[in-house]
Design a protein around this motif. Structure first.
Motif, PDB file in Angstrom:
ATOM      1  N   ARG A 174       0.824  -1.225   0.000  1.00 17.13           N
ATOM      2  CA  ARG A 174       0.000   0.000   0.000  1.00 17.13           C
ATOM      3  C   ARG A 174       0.850   1.264   0.000  1.00 17.13           C
ATOM      4  N   LEU A 175       1.864   1.264  -0.827  1.00 15.25           N
ATOM      5  CA  LEU A 175       2.753   2.423  -0.861  1.00 15.25           C
ATOM      6  C   LEU A 175       2.424   3.354  -2.013  1.00 15.25           C
ATOM      7  N   SER A 176       1.973   2.765  -3.109  1.00 10.98           N
ATOM      8  CA  SER A 176       1.754   3.583  -4.297  1.00 10.98           C
ATOM      9  C   SER A 176       0.319   3.402  -4.739  1.00 10.98           C
ATOM     10  N   GLN A 177      -0.387   4.510  -4.925  1.00 13.49           N
ATOM     11  CA  GLN A 177      -1.728   4.380  -5.498  1.00 13.49           C
ATOM     12  C   GLN A 177      -2.107   5.670  -6.194  1.00 13.49           C
ATOM     13  N   ALA A 307      11.274  -6.423 -12.449  1.00 15.65           N
ATOM     14  CA  ALA A 307      10.784  -6.461 -11.059  1.00 15.65           C
ATOM     15  C   ALA A 307       9.282  -6.131 -11.016  1.00 15.65           C
ATOM     16  N   HIS A 308       8.578  -6.645 -10.002  1.00 16.50           N
ATOM     17  CA  HIS A 308       7.115  -6.486  -9.939  1.00 16.50           C
ATOM     18  C   HIS A 308       6.674  -5.027 -10.074  1.00 16.50           C
ATOM     19  N   ILE A 309       7.234  -4.126  -9.294  1.00 23.35           N
ATOM     20  CA  ILE A 309       6.690  -2.748  -9.346  1.00 23.35           C
ATOM     21  C   ILE A 309       7.081  -2.039 -10.643  1.00 23.35           C
ATOM     22  N   ILE A 327      -6.740   0.988  -9.091  1.00 23.74           N
ATOM     23  CA  ILE A 327      -6.836   1.162  -7.641  1.00 23.74           C
ATOM     24  C   ILE A 327      -6.851  -0.218  -7.017  1.00 23.74           C
ATOM     25  N   ARG A 328      -5.957  -0.451  -6.070  1.00 27.38           N
ATOM     26  CA  ARG A 328      -5.864  -1.769  -5.445  1.00 27.38           C
ATOM     27  C   ARG A 328      -6.503  -1.741  -4.062  1.00 27.38           C
ATOM     28  N   ARG A 329      -7.289  -2.766  -3.780  1.00 27.60           N
ATOM     29  CA  ARG A 329      -7.912  -2.916  -2.469  1.00 27.60           C
ATOM     30  C   ARG A 329      -7.815  -4.380  -2.068  1.00 27.60           C
TER      31      ARG A 329
END
Ligand code: HEM
Length: 440
Positions: A174-177, A307-309, A327-329
């Protein structure tokens, strides 16, 4: 401009929940489904209401599959307006998504690939006690409604320590959104300008211009969003074995973990902390996204191209990025596996939602290209190391001077146990659905 009293809170705010429960429902009849929905509408959290009261303890969201909307009685002409990928459902899109092998819908659990999946109710709760209270209440309510069946459910709990969000592999999350224009939230440095609301909510201007055409009738679609649900098992034992096999010292193992993700487990991004972890940086939201790739790390000496990010948000190394934001939840499920303990075989993982206005442009593109295209960034034979469909035949390149390191035959650290596409209607749409009748 945003209709906070109509939009469900889900994609707008992240309540302080430590527990959750997802229930996957099937309507035995339209009458049963509509009766269930009608009694629940007042409990659904709106963007305006959530967070406005200190007494908030639980937050409810509802969504429907295309089959669910059909069963509720939405007219055929209207159903035909919804986008093709939503009509087909996630399981039918396996070819596009790259969910093959162990990730294939044939192996999914909980009835998620079934055409009888009609609705989801997502409960976020302040704590486990409140979750259990709501579970009992909803169970009694479903029993009383009659025509509704719970196909499956999933209980989720945050992993201690609770002072920062992290998942089972130990990475801070939950660092980047994306920040949505009109919500009043300010993007943190490096996160780019706020994104137009039409990228997430139907009926608003998007990054292309004026609002896109809405499925009709407008009351059903305006202020709604699509979400892609994924239940992703994390193989923590296999992940830790892999780190030990590729790093002799704990420091080397941490570096390998960081190279897979693009961030140290503390959250510190490799672009800003290429050689050594910097936990203070990882915990500092004003600094932890303040980087790019094209100028600061073009060859991936810090953060590998695969890499994933770097895959899931290539930032300034991709075009059209503002139209691909998600948007990730969601949250973690299953008990944490203590360090030093062999894998116990219990299922644990992340059960998450990707919210957007276009499943095909945002979520499916991310799956097809960023996650599972072996030649993304011209890498040749690689997939997302954390989440891609891995079967031991794909590699991971870690650029390094003078000689790059290549890990041959990455194992699968995660397995998709199920998924589905849902439409989250606005509150007026829920009130429109409640009184529908069959075959009208
Ligand atoms: C088990 C599977 C997964 C794990 C363990 C995982 C873990 C993480 C972690 C730890 C981060 C860094 C924290 C952050 O930047 O907020 C991250 C970032 C991200 N993940 Fe995942 N993730 C998984 C699956 C997915 C899926 C399915 C998607 C979407 C299709 C996704 C999209 C993203 C995006 C967009 C970012 C932010 C990248 C950025 O803006 O720099 N992830 N993930």
């Amino acid at each position: 401009m945003l209709d906070f009293d109509d939009i469900q809170h889900f994609l707008m705010s992240r309540p302080p929940a430590r527990a959750a429960r997802y229930e996957f429902l099937s309507f035995r009849s339209g009458v049963g489904g509509r009766a269930w929905l009608t009694g629940l509408i007042d409990k659904v959290g709106t963007a305006g209401a959530v967070g406005s009261s200190l007494l908030d303890a639980r937050w409810v969201t509802v969504g429907f599959t295309w089959n669910g909307l059909q069963t509720l009685g939405v007219a055929e002409a209207s159903l035909a307006n919804f986008p093709e990928e939503f009509r087909q459902g996630m399981a039918a899109r396996a070819g596009v998504l790259g969910t093959a092998g162990a990730n294939h819908p044939d192996h999914w659990v909980g009835g998620l690939a079934s055409p009888n999946l009609h609705a989801i109710v997502v409960l976020f709760a302040r704590d486990v006690a409140e979750r259990e209270r709501c579970r009992g209440e909803h169970g009694r309510y479903v029993a009383q409604c009659g025509g509704v069946e719970v196909l499956s459910s999933l209980d989720l709990e945050a992993i201690p320590p609770f002072d920062y969000a992290h998942e089972h592999f130990g990475y801070r999350d939950r660092l980047s959104q994306p920040v949505i224009e009109g919500t009043g939230m300010e993007p943190t440095p490096g996160s780019g300008p706020p994104i137009k609301p039409g990228e997430f909510f139907l009926g608003y201007p998007d990054e292309e211009g004026p609002a896109a055409a809405l499925p009709q009738p407008e009351i059903l679609s305006r202020n709604g969003s699509y979400v892609a649900y994924l239940r992703m098992q994390e193989h923590v034992g296999a992940f830790r074995d892999f780190l030990r096999a590729h790093g002799e010292t704990p420091e080397q193992q941490e570096l390998i973990a960081a190279k897979l993700m693009g961030r140290w487990r503390s959250g510190a991004p490799l672009v800003l902390a290429p050689d050594k972890d910097d936990p203070k940086l990882g915990a500092d939201s004003q600094r932890s996204n303040d980087f790019n790739y094209a100028k600061m790390d073009p060859h991936g000496y810090g953060c590998p191209l695969g890499a994933h990010i770097r895959r899931m948000n290539p930032r300034d190394t991709a075009t059209n990025m503002n139209r691909r934001k998600m948007i990730r939840r969601g949250g973690t499920y299953g008990p944490p596996l203590p360090e030093g303990v062999p894998d116990d075989g219990i299922e644990r993982g992340i059960a998450a939602f990707v919210g957007c206005a276009s499943l095909v442009r945002q979520f499916e593109f991310a799956m097809n290209v960023w996650t599972n295209d072996p030649n993304f960034h011209e890498l040749g034979n690689e997939r997302d190391p954390i989440f891609g469909t891995q079967d031991g035949t794909f590699d991971m390149t870690i650029p390094k001077r003078p000689i790059r390191k290549k890990i041959i035959g990455l194992p699968a650290f995660t397995t998709i146990r199920g998924g589905a596409y849902f439409f989250l209607p606005g509150i007026k749409a829920l009130r429109y659905l409640g009184p529908l009748r069959d075959g009208v």
